[in-house]
Design an enzyme around this catalytic site. Structure first.
Site, PDB file in Angstrom:
ATOM      1  N   LYS A   1       4.327   1.481  -1.520  1.00 13.33           N
ATOM      2  CA  LYS A   1       3.162   2.345  -1.737  1.00 13.33           C
ATOM      3  C   LYS A   1       3.394   3.728  -1.142  1.00 13.33           C
ATOM      4  CE  LYS A   1      -0.458  -1.157  -2.222  1.00 13.33           C
ATOM      5  NZ  LYS A   1      -0.897  -0.700  -3.545  1.00 13.33           N
TER       6      LYS A   1
ATOM      7  N   ASP B   1      -1.206 -14.916   2.223  1.00 12.04           N
ATOM      8  CA  ASP B   1      -1.191 -14.079   1.022  1.00 12.04           C
ATOM      9  C   ASP B   1      -1.129 -12.586   1.358  1.00 12.04           C
ATOM     10  OD1 ASP B   1      -1.249 -13.888  -1.817  1.00 12.04           O
ATOM     11  OD2 ASP B   1      -3.363 -13.340  -1.760  1.00 12.04           O
TER      12      ASP B   1
ATOM     13  N   HIS C   1       1.974  -8.192   3.975  1.00 12.36           N
ATOM     14  CA  HIS C   1       1.589  -6.801   3.718  1.00 12.36           C
ATOM     15  C   HIS C   1       1.105  -6.084   4.982  1.00 12.36           C
ATOM     16  CE1 HIS C   1       2.164  -7.873  -0.334  1.00 12.36           C
ATOM     17  NE2 HIS C   1       0.947  -8.209  -0.662  1.00 12.36           N
TER      18      HIS C   1
ATOM     19  N   LYS D   1     -10.810  -1.795  -0.761  1.00 11.24           N
ATOM     20  CA  LYS D   1     -10.016  -0.726  -0.152  1.00 11.24           C
ATOM     21  C   LYS D   1      -8.926  -1.332   0.717  1.00 11.24           C
ATOM     22  CE  LYS D   1     -12.796   0.019   4.037  1.00 11.24           C
ATOM     23  NZ  LYS D   1     -13.587   1.001   4.809  1.00 11.24           N
TER      24      LYS D   1
END
Length: 518
Positions: free
Chosen positions: A219, A272, A277, A369
Site C-alpha cells: 500500500k 486474518d 497486516h 477505514k
C-alpha cells in the site's frame, strides 16, 4: 468482445531494455518471462492477480515480446473461456475507451490456460511443455528464461504444488534465468503449522526464491512510512517513549463475512488481519533506522522489533463477535471465533518501553477505514488550558481517502484568545490530482519480477510474528477466551473503548477529520 474476437494489435517495441528490470545497478534482462497463476479460476486470481498483471501490462512493465501468462486450475475450460471470465474484471463497468479495449485484447492474448490437478505430475508436465514452447519462441539468449509462479490457492495445497513445480517446472539453466514462487497468506494457523509449511517449502526452494506476500506492505501509505520517519528531521527526536503516549493501528470494516463465514470461521480476525497486516505495519512504525534500503537490512530491523514484543497479557485483550454472525449456515452454531479484537502489544526496548501499541480490527462496525494513529503526550505546563480539546496526533490514513495529517491546537480566529483543534493535512486526492495510486498487488508483483524482497515476509520474521500470537490463539481455539457479543454497525464491544482509556489513549471529542474537497 466474444471468444471469436481475440486478436492483438501490433504494439510499439520496447527495445533491448525491459521496464521491468530497470533498477540501479541491475543489467537489463532480455529473456522470456513466464508468469503462472495457480488457482486461475478462483476469486483471488480474478479480482486481484490478473487485474494487477493487466495494469502492469498497460504501463509497459510486461512487454508482449517477452511475457506470457499461464493460468492453471482444476477446472476444465479453454483459453477463451478463461479470457471471457476475466474480461469483466479488466474492463470498467461503464463504457471503455477504444484504447482500453485494445489494451485488454492485447493482454488477454498473452494468456493461455492449462487444466490439471495440484498433486500429480501430468498437469505440471503439460504446463512445463507449454512454458518451454513459449520460451523457445521468445528467447534471444538460451538459458535466460524467467519463471514466476503465483499461488492464489489455499495454504493446504502449497506443499504439493511446490513439490510439483520443483519436480517438473523449474527453469532449466542458470544462465541469467530464475524460478520464483509467490505464496499468499494465511501462511499457517499458528507457530507449529507455519514452521511445518516453511520447512516443507524450504526443502524445495532457497529463501531468495520464496516471496511471502502481504498486500498491506504494497500500500502506498505503508510504503511511505520509512520515508516519513527517516527522511524528515522533524520526526527523528520525537519518535520515542519520551514524546509518544500510545500508538493505534486500526482496521475497520462496515460489513460482515458476506458469505465467507465458513472460511473466516477457520481463522478469525486475529489470524486474518492482526497477526499479519497490522503487525507488519507495527514493525515499520517501531523499527530502528536500517543501515541501508537493502531488503535484508530492512527485514533485519523488523525482526528485532518482533523479538522485543512481550507476551500478551489477558487484561489487554478484548474479543468480540457481532450478533448474527452465526446465522450464516456455514458457521457452526457454537462458534467461538472472534470477528473483532483489540490487542495491546508492548515492546521491551529503549525506544518504546512503556508505550502501548494498540492493534484493533473488526467486521460489521460503524465505519470502514484503516489507519495509524500516533498520539503524543500532553504539553507540560499547559498555559492555554487546551488539554480538554485533545492531544497532538499524527495520523496516516491508509484507506479510504489516503491522507497524512497532524492534529494541532491553534488559536481560534477572532478577538478572543481561545484555542481549537485543527490539522496540517496532506490528502493525496487533493495534492496529487490526476496521479493514479497503484494497487498493492501491482507493486508487489513487479517487486517479485525485479527480485526485490523488501516488501515480503522473511521466514524468521514469520516465525517471530506467530510466536507473539500463538499462545492467545490456542486459548481461543480451546474455548478458554470468549468473544463478547456486539451490535452490527456499532464501534464494537464497549469493553474495547474501556481498554483504550485504561492504556492511556485520550479520545478527542467534538473534532472530526473531513477529507478536503477538490
Amino acid at each position: 468482445m466474444g471468444s471469436s474476437e481475440w486478436h492483438i494489435e501490433k504494439r510499439s517495441s520496447f527495445g533491448t531494455e525491459s521496464p521491468l528490470s530497470r533498477e540501479a545497478g541491475n543489467p537489463p534482462e532480455i529473456g522470456s518471462l513466464s508468469i503462472v497463476v495457480f488457482g486461475a479460476s478462483g476469486d483471488l486470481a480474478k479480482k486481484k492477480t490478473f487485474p494487477a498483471l493487466f495494469h502492469l501490462y498497460q504501463q509497459g512493465f510486461l512487454p508482449p515480446d517477452q511475457v506470457r501468462i499461464f493460468g492453471y486450475a482444476r477446472t476444465n475450460i479453454s483459453d477463451d473461456e478463461l479470457r471471457n471470465r476475466l474480461l469483466g474484471y479488466l474492463v470498467p463497468d461503464k463504457g471503455a475507451s477504444s484504447k482500453q479495449l485494445e489494451d485488454v485484447t492485447g493482454f488477454l492474448h498473452l494468456i493461455k490456460y492449462v487444466s490439471g490437478s495440484y498433486d500429480s505430475e501430468d498437469g505440471f508436465r503439460l504446463l512445463d511443455k507449454e512454458i518451454s514452447e513459449q520460451e523457445s519462441s521468445i528467447n534471444k539468449v538460451e538459458g535466460s528464461s524467467r519463471r514466476l509462479f503465483y499461488l492464489a490457492l489455499p495454504p493446504s495445497v502449497y506443499p504439493s504444488v511446490c513439490k510439483m513445480i520443483k519436480t517438473c517446472c523449474m527453469n532449466k539453466s542458470d544462465l541469467g534465468g530464475w524460478t520464483r514462487v509467490v505464496v499468499e497468506k494465511p501462511f499457517g494457523k499458528d507457530l507449529g503449522s507455519a514452521e511445518e509449511l516453511s520447512t516443507q517449502i524450504g526443502e524445495l526452494f532457497e529463501e531468495p526464491q520464496i516471496y511471502r506476500i502481504d498486500h498491506y506492505l504494497g500500500k502506498e501509505l505503508v510504503q511511505n512510512l520509512l520515508v516519513l520517519r527517516f527522511a524528515n528531521r522533524l520526526f527523528l527526536p520525537l519518535w520515542n517513549r519520551d514524546n509518544i503516549d500510545n500508538v493505534q493501528i486500526v482496521f475497520r470494516e462496515d460489513f460482515g463475512t458476506e458469505g465467507r463465514g465458513g472460511y473466516f470461521d477457520q481463522y478469525g480476525i486475529i489470524r486474518d488481519i492482526i497477526q499479519n497486516h497490522l503487525l507488519q505495519v507495527l514493525c515499520l512504525v517501531a523499527m530502528e533506522k536500517p543501515v541501508s534500503l537493502k531488503p535484508e537490512h530492512i527485514r533485519d530491523e523488523k525482526v528485532k522489533v518482533l523479538e522485543s514484543v512481550l507476551p500478551i497479557r489477558d487484561d489487554e485483550v478484548v474479543l468480540g463477535q457481532y450478533e448474527g454472525y452465526k446465522d450464516d449456515p456455514t458457521v457452526p452454531d457454537q462458534s467461538n471465533t472472534p470477528t473483532f479484537a483489540t490487542v495491546v502489544l508492548r515492546i521491551h526496548n529503549e525506544r518504546w518501553e512503556g508505550v502501548p501499541f494498540i492493534l484493533k480490527a473488526g467486521k460489521a462496525l460503524n465505519s470502514r477505514k484503516a489507519e495509524i494513529r500516533v498520539q503524543f503526550k500532553d504539553v507540560p505546563g499547559d498555559i492555554f488550558k487546551c488539554k480538554k480539546q485533545g492531544r497532538n496526533e499524527f495520523v496516516i490514513r491508509l484507506q479510504p481517502s489516503e491522507a497524512i495529517y497532524m492534529k494541532l491546537s491553534v488559536k481560534q480566529p477572532g478577538l478572543e484568545m481561545s484555542t481549537v483543534q485543527s490539522e496540517l493535512d496532506l490528502s493525496y486526492r487533493q495534492r496529487y490530482q490526476g496521479v493514479t495510486i497503484p494497487e498493492a498487488y501491482e507493486r508487489l508483483i513487479l517487486d517479485t519480477i525485479r527480485g526485490d524482497q523488501q516488501h515480503f515476509v522473511r521466514r524468521d520474521e514469520l516465525k517471530a510474528s506467530w510466536q507473539i500470537f500463538t499462545p492467545l490463539l490456542h486459548r481461543i481455539d480451546k474455548g478458554e477466551f470468549n468473544p463478547i457479543p456486539y451490535q452490527p454497525g456499532s464501534r464494537g464491544p464497549a469493553e474495547a473503548d474501556e481498554l483504550l482509556e485504561k492504556t492511556g489513549y485520550v479520545q478527542t471529542h467534538g473534532y472530526i477529520w473531513i477529507p478536503p474537497t477538490l
